[in-house]
Design a protein around this motif. Sequence first.
Motif, PDB file in Angstrom:
ATOM      1  N   MET A   1       0.850  -1.195   0.000  1.00 48.49           N
ATOM      2  CA  MET A   1       0.000   0.000   0.000  1.00 48.49           C
ATOM      3  C   MET A   1       0.884   1.244   0.000  1.00 48.49           C
ATOM      4  O   MET A   1       1.923   1.248   0.646  1.00 48.49           O
ATOM      5  CB  MET A   1      -0.867  -0.010   1.263  1.00 48.49           C
ATOM      6  CG  MET A   1      -1.948   1.051   1.234  1.00 48.49           C
ATOM      7  SD  MET A   1      -3.221   0.810   2.498  1.00 48.49           S
ATOM      8  CE  MET A   1      -2.683   1.920   3.752  1.00 48.49           C
ATOM      9  N   PRO A   2       0.496   2.290  -0.727  1.00 52.68           N
ATOM     10  CA  PRO A   2       1.271   3.526  -0.662  1.00 52.68           C
ATOM     11  C   PRO A   2       1.151   4.151   0.727  1.00 52.68           C
ATOM     12  O   PRO A   2       0.325   3.738   1.527  1.00 52.68           O
ATOM     13  CB  PRO A   2       0.613   4.410  -1.711  1.00 52.68           C
ATOM     14  CG  PRO A   2      -0.736   3.834  -1.913  1.00 52.68           C
ATOM     15  CD  PRO A   2      -0.640   2.369  -1.619  1.00 52.68           C
ATOM     16  N   GLU A   3       1.976   5.147   0.952  1.00 52.31           N
ATOM     17  CA  GLU A   3       1.963   5.761   2.275  1.00 52.31           C
ATOM     18  C   GLU A   3       0.948   6.892   2.339  1.00 52.31           C
ATOM     19  O   GLU A   3       0.737   7.592   1.367  1.00 52.31           O
ATOM     20  CB  GLU A   3       3.334   6.354   2.614  1.00 52.31           C
ATOM     21  CG  GLU A   3       4.489   5.397   2.491  1.00 52.31           C
ATOM     22  CD  GLU A   3       5.134   5.454   1.121  1.00 52.31           C
ATOM     23  OE1 GLU A   3       5.192   6.536   0.529  1.00 52.31           O
ATOM     24  OE2 GLU A   3       5.563   4.398   0.634  1.00 52.31           O
ATOM     25  N   LYS A  23      13.358  11.814   2.012  1.00 52.49           N
ATOM     26  CA  LYS A  23      13.332  10.508   2.677  1.00 52.49           C
ATOM     27  C   LYS A  23      12.398   9.556   1.946  1.00 52.49           C
ATOM     28  O   LYS A  23      12.324   8.377   2.259  1.00 52.49           O
ATOM     29  CB  LYS A  23      12.851  10.666   4.127  1.00 52.49           C
ATOM     30  CG  LYS A  23      13.767  11.499   4.998  1.00 52.49           C
ATOM     31  CD  LYS A  23      13.246  11.498   6.427  1.00 52.49           C
ATOM     32  CE  LYS A  23      13.808  12.615   7.281  1.00 52.49           C
ATOM     33  NZ  LYS A  23      15.234  12.600   7.496  1.00 52.49           N
ATOM     34  N   GLN A  24      11.622  10.075   1.010  1.00 52.52           N
ATOM     35  CA  GLN A  24      10.649   9.252   0.305  1.00 52.52           C
ATOM     36  C   GLN A  24      11.248   8.643  -0.961  1.00 52.52           C
ATOM     37  O   GLN A  24      10.573   8.548  -1.989  1.00 52.52           O
ATOM     38  CB  GLN A  24       9.425  10.093  -0.052  1.00 52.52           C
ATOM     39  CG  GLN A  24       8.717  10.657   1.161  1.00 52.52           C
ATOM     40  CD  GLN A  24       7.913   9.600   1.885  1.00 52.52           C
ATOM     41  OE1 GLN A  24       7.137   8.903   1.284  1.00 52.52           O
ATOM     42  NE2 GLN A  24       8.129   9.474   3.173  1.00 52.52           N
ATOM     43  N   ALA A  25      12.503   8.322  -0.891  1.00 54.71           N
ATOM     44  CA  ALA A  25      13.180   7.572  -1.964  1.00 54.71           C
ATOM     45  C   ALA A  25      13.299   8.337  -3.277  1.00 54.71           C
ATOM     46  O   ALA A  25      13.426   9.549  -3.281  1.00 54.71           O
ATOM     47  CB  ALA A  25      12.517   6.230  -2.158  1.00 54.71           C
ATOM     48  N   GLU A 175       3.455   4.661   7.534  1.00 50.44           N
ATOM     49  CA  GLU A 175       4.793   4.153   7.248  1.00 50.44           C
ATOM     50  C   GLU A 175       5.686   4.218   8.489  1.00 50.44           C
ATOM     51  O   GLU A 175       6.159   5.287   8.870  1.00 50.44           O
ATOM     52  CB  GLU A 175       5.389   5.003   6.106  1.00 50.44           C
ATOM     53  CG  GLU A 175       6.734   4.586   5.607  1.00 50.44           C
ATOM     54  CD  GLU A 175       6.781   3.139   5.159  1.00 50.44           C
ATOM     55  OE1 GLU A 175       5.896   2.712   4.407  1.00 50.44           O
ATOM     56  OE2 GLU A 175       7.716   2.438   5.586  1.00 50.44           O
ATOM     57  N   LEU A 176       5.918   3.064   9.108  1.00 47.35           N
ATOM     58  CA  LEU A 176       6.678   3.044  10.359  1.00 47.35           C
ATOM     59  C   LEU A 176       8.078   3.628  10.189  1.00 47.35           C
ATOM     60  O   LEU A 176       8.561   4.397  11.029  1.00 47.35           O
ATOM     61  CB  LEU A 176       6.757   1.611  10.895  1.00 47.35           C
ATOM     62  CG  LEU A 176       7.590   1.413  12.162  1.00 47.35           C
ATOM     63  CD1 LEU A 176       7.048   2.240  13.315  1.00 47.35           C
ATOM     64  CD2 LEU A 176       7.637  -0.057  12.573  1.00 47.35           C
ATOM     65  N   ALA A 177       8.754   3.270   9.082  1.00 46.10           N
ATOM     66  CA  ALA A 177      10.132   3.724   8.906  1.00 46.10           C
ATOM     67  C   ALA A 177      10.193   5.254   8.862  1.00 46.10           C
ATOM     68  O   ALA A 177      11.113   5.872   9.402  1.00 46.10           O
ATOM     69  CB  ALA A 177      10.713   3.138   7.625  1.00 46.10           C
ATOM     70  N   LEU A 178       9.184   5.831   8.250  1.00 50.00           N
ATOM     71  CA  LEU A 178       9.141   7.286   8.159  1.00 50.00           C
ATOM     72  C   LEU A 178       8.946   7.903   9.551  1.00 50.00           C
ATOM     73  O   LEU A 178       9.616   8.878   9.918  1.00 50.00           O
ATOM     74  CB  LEU A 178       7.980   7.680   7.237  1.00 50.00           C
ATOM     75  CG  LEU A 178       7.931   9.111   6.773  1.00 50.00           C
ATOM     76  CD1 LEU A 178       9.161   9.451   5.942  1.00 50.00           C
ATOM     77  CD2 LEU A 178       6.675   9.325   5.925  1.00 50.00           C
ATOM     78  N   ALA A 179       8.048   7.317  10.314  1.00 46.12           N
ATOM     79  CA  ALA A 179       7.817   7.824  11.671  1.00 46.12           C
ATOM     80  C   ALA A 179       9.093   7.712  12.487  1.00 46.12           C
ATOM     81  O   ALA A 179       9.460   8.622  13.236  1.00 46.12           O
ATOM     82  CB  ALA A 179       6.690   7.042  12.330  1.00 46.12           C
ATOM     83  N   ARG A 180       9.805   6.599  12.314  1.00 42.13           N
ATOM     84  CA  ARG A 180      11.051   6.398  13.065  1.00 42.13           C
ATOM     85  C   ARG A 180      12.077   7.449  12.673  1.00 42.13           C
ATOM     86  O   ARG A 180      12.845   7.929  13.504  1.00 42.13           O
ATOM     87  CB  ARG A 180      11.618   5.007  12.783  1.00 42.13           C
ATOM     88  CG  ARG A 180      10.892   3.916  13.506  1.00 42.13           C
ATOM     89  CD  ARG A 180      11.875   2.801  13.915  1.00 42.13           C
ATOM     90  NE  ARG A 180      11.224   1.852  14.782  1.00 42.13           N
ATOM     91  CZ  ARG A 180      10.875   0.622  14.415  1.00 42.13           C
ATOM     92  NH1 ARG A 180      11.143   0.198  13.208  1.00 42.13           N
ATOM     93  NH2 ARG A 180      10.291  -0.174  15.269  1.00 42.13           N
TER      94      ARG A 180
END
Length: 586
Positions: A1-3, A23-25, A175-180
């Motif tokens: 799923m997209p973020e 950060k979004q690649a 998006e967990l990685a983004l929150a981190r």
Amino acid sequence: MPELTALCAAHDILPAVADLLPKQAAPDRHYALQFASAAGTGSQSGTLASYAPPAGVRSLWAMAVHGSAPQLQQASDNTLVINAIGVLENHAEQASNCGLPPDTPLAALLLARLNALRADRSLTEALLQLRQQLHGYLAFIVLETQAADQFFICSLGWPLYLGIRNRDLHICTTELALARDIADQIHTVQSGVLLRFGPHGSASLHGDGSEHPLILLAPAQLGKFPHFMLEEIYAQPAILAALAARSQQGLSPVSPALRSDLAHVTHVLLLACGSSFHSAQVASYWLESLGGVTVQVELTSEYRYRDSLPPPQTLVIAISQSGETADTLASLRHTQAQGLSASVAITNTPGSSITRLARHHLLTLAGLERAIFSTKTFTAQLLMLYQLALALGEARGRLGPERLALAKQEMARLPALVNATLQLAPQIREWAQQLAQRHSLFVIGRNMHYPVAMEGAFKLKEVAYLHAEGYPAGELKHGPITMVDSTLPVIACLPWNNHAEKALANLQEVRARNGEIFAFSDAALAPVERLHVIRVPGGLNDLSPIIYTVALQLFAYYCGVARGNNIDTPRNLAKSLSSDQPSGQR
Ligand code: G6P
């Protein structure tokens, strides 16, 4: 799923957006941006490489990035704006309910459904209703154009991650990685929970009309502490102050619906495991004395397999920091199968499974606990259970205004006294350095301080891998006293209350066997041979267990450090157990 990501800040959001986009690649990925400015709402989309900041954006940013095309859909009328991503499994059915073609875009469909439901409901009620009707994997943001600095957000099939950075910037994302990447502290909000989110805070909204603020406490001194466990121990005064303040302001966490269940209760069954079991045991004293009910405390790894016969007017209180511990969930289901419908979950995790299983739930609002061990969530559980015991006593007509006022005074004093306990860290560390290499320890207490001793011993095992036994002081003489000699230290919780005399007699028995005592006490006890004393703050009756708990947390922490252990991620332990076996996950 997209973020799907939303950012809020009290001031200018643009620096955060500019910081986040890279950060979004890959630069050729697409973004879609929905913003709210002083002039109204607006949107923008394109590739990451071509991003140019819009002028005057104030507080909202929502985006989806996926492959080569933006997946974020937007729909709006004069009053509402909806951003949505994902797949609605019953899309065709929902579209036909509104007389729309099956290929109606997701956001437009949600807007139509919402407007239909809003005809005779508030927006919040309509959103809660809508959420029930949606099946699939999707997330959506809804904002009212008249109040565009806050909005509603919900994710189905995936959790949402809620975080805060530098006290100011709030993020809510799928998006967990983004929150981190962004946040100092993250809350996980389980699938299906409706949140209201904005720069001034966020709250989960529930079908019974209640809402629970999600307090994200930005760690003021992140970096100052060598371990999360220590940071979390030091976070306790602020957390307890926030919980106590609500009660000072007359904002009971107990909803009217729960209060009406409490009026009919004659028996309480507490279900928990690990540290939560010890908080249940402490609470059993309050529930008996303040609530005037009979109380049963059960370990859930046992209870779920029992053929017990709880009386019909039982309130089940299930306690779980994570809200996901398998045995506790199974035990709660077991009571429901036995016909017990009145239940309340106490948890630190909004939207966790336990909140959906129990009829009511109370959130401890301690913020994410990063260390495996419960410290701040344990004392927050205690304060929440105390407030529940008071509400029970009040609902059953046992506690008058004077008794309740006394309780409020205790709660108001508590944070400063916990803070004063933390000032004892240097003395407690000395004891730890002295005792950390022993093979075994006893930790003892009487009455409410017996489960405190159990929790202290439990912490010593978890953090320091040190064999410690938590024992009721009056039971030592019935067997364990045979083990006491100069090599086995006894840590004592010795509050100067009406059990003190008996506890002192128990300690005399220890000294008579050459045992060495290390007592935490609020009394001015003179240290004598084989009796060491650290004077902890007094001035509390009901809530005194919290003070001794904090002292023992520090003791266990420093023992763990002295033994060179991995403090925050100890061997063999997991934060929440989703099966009977440790999963190894944090
Ligand atoms: C794990 C942890 C314990 C915790 C227990 C209960 O075993 O290691 O520290 O007390 O789970 O967790 P819960 O989330 O249900 O309170």
